[in-house]
Structures are given as structure tokens and as C-alpha cells.
Design a protein around this motif. Structure first.
Motif, PDB file in Angstrom:
ATOM      1  N   UNK A  19       0.842  -1.199   0.000  1.00 17.97           N
ATOM      2  CA  UNK A  19       0.000   0.000   0.000  1.00 17.97           C
ATOM      3  C   UNK A  19       0.875   1.247   0.000  1.00 17.97           C
ATOM      4  N   UNK A  20       1.909   1.266   0.837  1.00 15.93           N
ATOM      5  CA  UNK A  20       2.814   2.421   0.888  1.00 15.93           C
ATOM      6  C   UNK A  20       3.525   2.627  -0.450  1.00 15.93           C
ATOM      7  N   UNK A  21       3.929   1.506  -1.072  1.00 20.93           N
ATOM      8  CA  UNK A  21       4.580   1.582  -2.384  1.00 20.93           C
ATOM      9  C   UNK A  21       3.616   2.180  -3.404  1.00 20.93           C
ATOM     10  N   UNK A  22       2.365   1.710  -3.415  1.00 22.26           N
ATOM     11  CA  UNK A  22       1.370   2.231  -4.354  1.00 22.26           C
ATOM     12  C   UNK A  22       1.062   3.696  -4.079  1.00 22.26           C
ATOM     13  N   UNK A  23       1.037   4.063  -2.797  1.00 30.23           N
ATOM     14  CA  UNK A  23       0.794   5.473  -2.442  1.00 30.23           C
ATOM     15  C   UNK A  23       1.917   6.354  -2.996  1.00 30.23           C
ATOM     16  N   UNK A  24       3.171   5.883  -2.825  1.00 30.14           N
ATOM     17  CA  UNK A  24       4.312   6.643  -3.340  1.00 30.14           C
ATOM     18  C   UNK A  24       4.241   6.756  -4.866  1.00 30.14           C
ATOM     19  N   UNK A  25       3.926   5.627  -5.523  1.00 33.85           N
ATOM     20  CA  UNK A  25       3.817   5.644  -6.983  1.00 33.85           C
ATOM     21  C   UNK A  25       2.680   6.578  -7.423  1.00 33.85           C
TER      22      UNK A  25
END
Length: 113
Positions: A19-25
Motif C-alpha cells: 500500500x505504501x509503495x502504491x501510495x508513493x507511486x
């Protein structure tokens, strides 16, 4: 039970990480889109200004052309009027010369009598 809790915690940690990775992306893509949008808006504004400038130049040139045409028409009318006046003056000059000639002939005839 502890194993299941640890499994769920591991799975939850993995999901949070994704989720954090997708938020950053998503944030990065959003920033890129905003930058691209600002660039397009700037280009559009610049294009609109150039278009407006060209339209003003076209209008100015049309006005100059119209003014030049009006001046040319006026000068052509003036030339035609002067040519007409010149023609009339030539006719009057010819009449005057004829009258002078007639008058001189009359004087000679009168002297001979």
C-alpha cells in the motif's frame, strides 16, 4: 494460534508495504500529471497569445491594405478628373486659337476693303 497471528501480521505487514509503495507511486504519478498539465497550460497560453498577436497583425495589414486601396482609388479619381480638365482645356484652347485666327482673318479682310 500464535503462528496464525504471526502469519496474519506478516500478511498485514506485506499489504501495508505494498500500500505504501502504491501510495508513493500514485503521488509520483500525480506530481508528473500536474507538471504535464501546467506545461500544457503554459503552451496553450503561449499559443493563444501568439494567435492573438497574429490576428492583430492580420487586422493591421488588412487596414493598411484598405487604406492603400482607398488612397489609390482617390488618386485614380483625381487623375481622371485632371485628364478630363486637361481635355476640356485643350478644347477651349483650340476654340480660342480658332477665334483668334477668325479674328485675324476678319481684320485682314477689313483692311483690304
Amino acid at each position: 494460534l500464535n503462528d496464525e497471528v504471526d502469519t496474519v501480521k506478516g500478511y498485514l505487514s506485506k499489504v501495508k508495504s505494498e500500500r505504501d509503495t502504491y501510495k508513493k507511486q500514485t503521488a509520483s504519478l500525480k506530481q508528473e500529471l500536474q507538471t504535464a498539465l501546467r506545461n500544457r497550460e503554459t503552451e496553450h497560453s503561449r499559443f493563444h497569445e501568439e494567435k492573438s498577436s497574429l490576428q492583430q497583425e492580420i487586422s493591421r495589414l488588412r487596414n493598411e491594405h484598405s487604406t492603400s486601396e482607398q488612397k489609390a482609388n482617390y488618386l485614380e479619381e483625381r487623375v481622371n478628373l485632371l485628364e478630363k480638365e486637361l481635355g476640356e482645356a485643350r478644347i477651349e484652347a483650340a476654340k480660342a486659337m480658332q477665334e483668334k485666327s477668325d479674328s485675324e482673318q476678319l481684320v485682314q479682310e477689313t483692311r483690304q476693303e
